[in-house]
Motif scaffolding. Structure first.
Motif, PDB file in Angstrom:
ATOM      1  N   MET A 113       6.911 118.698  41.386  1.00  0.00           N
ATOM      2  CA  MET A 113       7.519 117.635  40.593  1.00  0.00           C
ATOM      3  C   MET A 113       7.803 118.227  39.223  1.00  0.00           C
ATOM      4  O   MET A 113       6.894 118.412  38.420  1.00  0.00           O
ATOM      5  CB  MET A 113       6.537 116.462  40.495  1.00  0.00           C
ATOM      6  CG  MET A 113       7.090 115.246  39.842  1.00  0.00           C
ATOM      7  SD  MET A 113       8.114 114.352  41.018  1.00  0.00           S
ATOM      8  CE  MET A 113       8.468 112.906  40.057  1.00  0.00           C
ATOM      9  N   GLY A 136       9.975 118.544  35.506  1.00  0.00           N
ATOM     10  CA  GLY A 136      10.573 117.684  34.492  1.00  0.00           C
ATOM     11  C   GLY A 136      10.046 118.036  33.117  1.00  0.00           C
ATOM     12  O   GLY A 136       9.062 118.773  32.994  1.00  0.00           O
ATOM     13  N   PHE A 177       8.774 115.779  31.179  1.00  0.00           N
ATOM     14  CA  PHE A 177       7.604 114.906  31.013  1.00  0.00           C
ATOM     15  C   PHE A 177       7.355 114.661  29.522  1.00  0.00           C
ATOM     16  O   PHE A 177       6.278 114.922  29.005  1.00  0.00           O
ATOM     17  CB  PHE A 177       6.368 115.490  31.703  1.00  0.00           C
ATOM     18  CG  PHE A 177       6.552 115.721  33.172  1.00  0.00           C
ATOM     19  CD1 PHE A 177       6.927 114.688  34.014  1.00  0.00           C
ATOM     20  CD2 PHE A 177       6.369 116.977  33.730  1.00  0.00           C
ATOM     21  CE1 PHE A 177       7.112 114.901  35.374  1.00  0.00           C
ATOM     22  CE2 PHE A 177       6.546 117.200  35.093  1.00  0.00           C
ATOM     23  CZ  PHE A 177       6.919 116.154  35.915  1.00  0.00           C
ATOM     24  N   ILE A 206       5.393 111.897  30.297  1.00  0.00           N
ATOM     25  CA  ILE A 206       5.246 111.509  31.702  1.00  0.00           C
ATOM     26  C   ILE A 206       5.058 109.995  31.741  1.00  0.00           C
ATOM     27  O   ILE A 206       4.455 109.419  30.831  1.00  0.00           O
ATOM     28  CB  ILE A 206       4.064 112.252  32.363  1.00  0.00           C
ATOM     29  CG1 ILE A 206       4.059 112.025  33.876  1.00  0.00           C
ATOM     30  CG2 ILE A 206       2.740 111.912  31.696  1.00  0.00           C
ATOM     31  CD1 ILE A 206       3.135 112.965  34.640  1.00  0.00           C
ATOM     32  N   HIS A 266       7.326 108.629  37.248  1.00  0.00           N
ATOM     33  CA  HIS A 266       7.067 109.988  37.742  1.00  0.00           C
ATOM     34  C   HIS A 266       5.916 109.979  38.751  1.00  0.00           C
ATOM     35  O   HIS A 266       5.983 110.620  39.798  1.00  0.00           O
ATOM     36  CB  HIS A 266       6.676 110.923  36.595  1.00  0.00           C
ATOM     37  CG  HIS A 266       7.759 111.182  35.603  1.00  0.00           C
ATOM     38  ND1 HIS A 266       7.567 111.026  34.251  1.00  0.00           N
ATOM     39  CD2 HIS A 266       9.038 111.599  35.759  1.00  0.00           C
ATOM     40  CE1 HIS A 266       8.685 111.349  33.611  1.00  0.00           C
ATOM     41  NE2 HIS A 266       9.596 111.697  34.502  1.00  0.00           N
ATOM     42  N   ALA A 296       5.979 110.873  42.784  1.00  0.00           N
ATOM     43  CA  ALA A 296       5.151 111.954  43.332  1.00  0.00           C
ATOM     44  C   ALA A 296       4.279 111.457  44.482  1.00  0.00           C
ATOM     45  O   ALA A 296       4.182 112.112  45.523  1.00  0.00           O
ATOM     46  CB  ALA A 296       4.278 112.553  42.230  1.00  0.00           C
ATOM     47  N   PHE A 330       2.610 119.112  39.361  1.00  0.00           N
ATOM     48  CA  PHE A 330       3.483 118.693  38.263  1.00  0.00           C
ATOM     49  C   PHE A 330       3.776 119.913  37.399  1.00  0.00           C
ATOM     50  O   PHE A 330       2.857 120.567  36.911  1.00  0.00           O
ATOM     51  CB  PHE A 330       2.810 117.602  37.438  1.00  0.00           C
ATOM     52  CG  PHE A 330       2.766 116.276  38.151  1.00  0.00           C
ATOM     53  CD1 PHE A 330       3.651 115.266  37.814  1.00  0.00           C
ATOM     54  CD2 PHE A 330       1.841 116.049  39.163  1.00  0.00           C
ATOM     55  CE1 PHE A 330       3.621 114.043  38.476  1.00  0.00           C
ATOM     56  CE2 PHE A 330       1.796 114.834  39.824  1.00  0.00           C
ATOM     57  CZ  PHE A 330       2.694 113.825  39.485  1.00  0.00           C
ATOM     58  N   SER A 386      12.555 105.500  31.920  1.00  0.00           N
ATOM     59  CA  SER A 386      12.985 106.812  31.443  1.00  0.00           C
ATOM     60  C   SER A 386      12.145 107.210  30.238  1.00  0.00           C
ATOM     61  O   SER A 386      11.728 106.358  29.450  1.00  0.00           O
ATOM     62  CB  SER A 386      14.465 106.813  31.073  1.00  0.00           C
ATOM     63  OG  SER A 386      14.669 106.200  29.820  1.00  0.00           O
ATOM     64  N   SER A 387      11.911 108.504  30.125  1.00  0.00           N
ATOM     65  CA  SER A 387      11.168 109.022  28.975  1.00  0.00           C
ATOM     66  C   SER A 387      11.923 108.737  27.680  1.00  0.00           C
ATOM     67  O   SER A 387      11.314 108.459  26.648  1.00  0.00           O
ATOM     68  CB  SER A 387      10.935 110.531  29.132  1.00  0.00           C
ATOM     69  OG  SER A 387      10.116 110.779  30.261  1.00  0.00           O
TER      70      SER A 387
END
Length: 195
Positions: free
Chosen positions: A6, A8, A10, A13, A17, A21, A35, A161-162
């Motif tokens: 996974m 990204g 993050f 995170i 997410h 996962a 991760f 979304s982050s």
């Protein structure tokens, strides 16, 4: 052993997410999910807002207590842009007994032909594409060498979304329940994202 990656930034995170996962782990029959925080993602023009160490700490806080979740800091060990093909080539060399699958959203599956060194990547690993309702995708639309390496699994998803989480924090709004409680605590303790 079957391991899902996974990847990204993050930054930070969030619950989406973690749900992705866990869903991929069960639906694709993965024994573990690693991760992998990105170092310098080549496709994102702006650097992550939190440092590599801070993002690593946030991921560690998020996955603590899950027996099948691990952290993989390989991309943070390198300088410059992190291309998935280079990273996975190194991981396959380091862990010869592991079958790796890269977990992505179904919306990213259609862009696989444009990934750096995708032909080599498709030789090394498979992909788990999390397909949300309303995002139809036909694997036949992909080149055969790529399409046969993708496993699509239905996924309910979360619209998080982050970027939105960072915006909310910067404006003093709550992100509780959007991120796991230990991540929320760490963000506040470190004063990340203007919190």
């Amino acid at each position: 052993m079957k391991v899902g990656i996974m990847g990204g930034t993050f930054d930070p995170i969030h619950t989406g997410h973690l749900l992705a996962a866990e869903w991929a782990r069960e639906e694709a029959g993965l024994e573990e999910v690693w991760f992998m925080p990105a170092g310098v993602p080549p496709h994102k023009p702006n650097a992550p807002k939190a440092s590599a160490d801070e993002r690593l700490a946030l991921v560690q806080a998020a996955i603590a207590g899950h027996d099948s979740f691990r952290i993989c800091g390989i991309e943070l060990e390198r300088e410059g842009p992190s291309y998935t093909a280079d990273t996975m080539e190194e991981l396959v060399q380091r862990h010869p007994g592991v079958q790796f699958s890269y977990i992505i959203g179904a919306d990213m599956v259609q862009f696989l032909p444009h990934w750096n060194r995708i032909e080599r990547l498709a030789e090394l690993i498979t992909f788990v594409g999390l397909q949300r309702p309303g995002y139809p995708l036909e694997l036949e639309e992909l080149p055969e060498a790529i399409g046969r390496r993708v496993q699509l699994v239905p996924f309910i998803g979360l619209e998080l979304s982050s970027t939105e989480i960072r915006r909310r924090l910067a404006s003093g709004r709550s992100v509780r329940y959007m991120v796991p409680e230990p991540v929320y605590t760490l963000i506040r303790e470190k004063g990340l994202y203007g919190s």
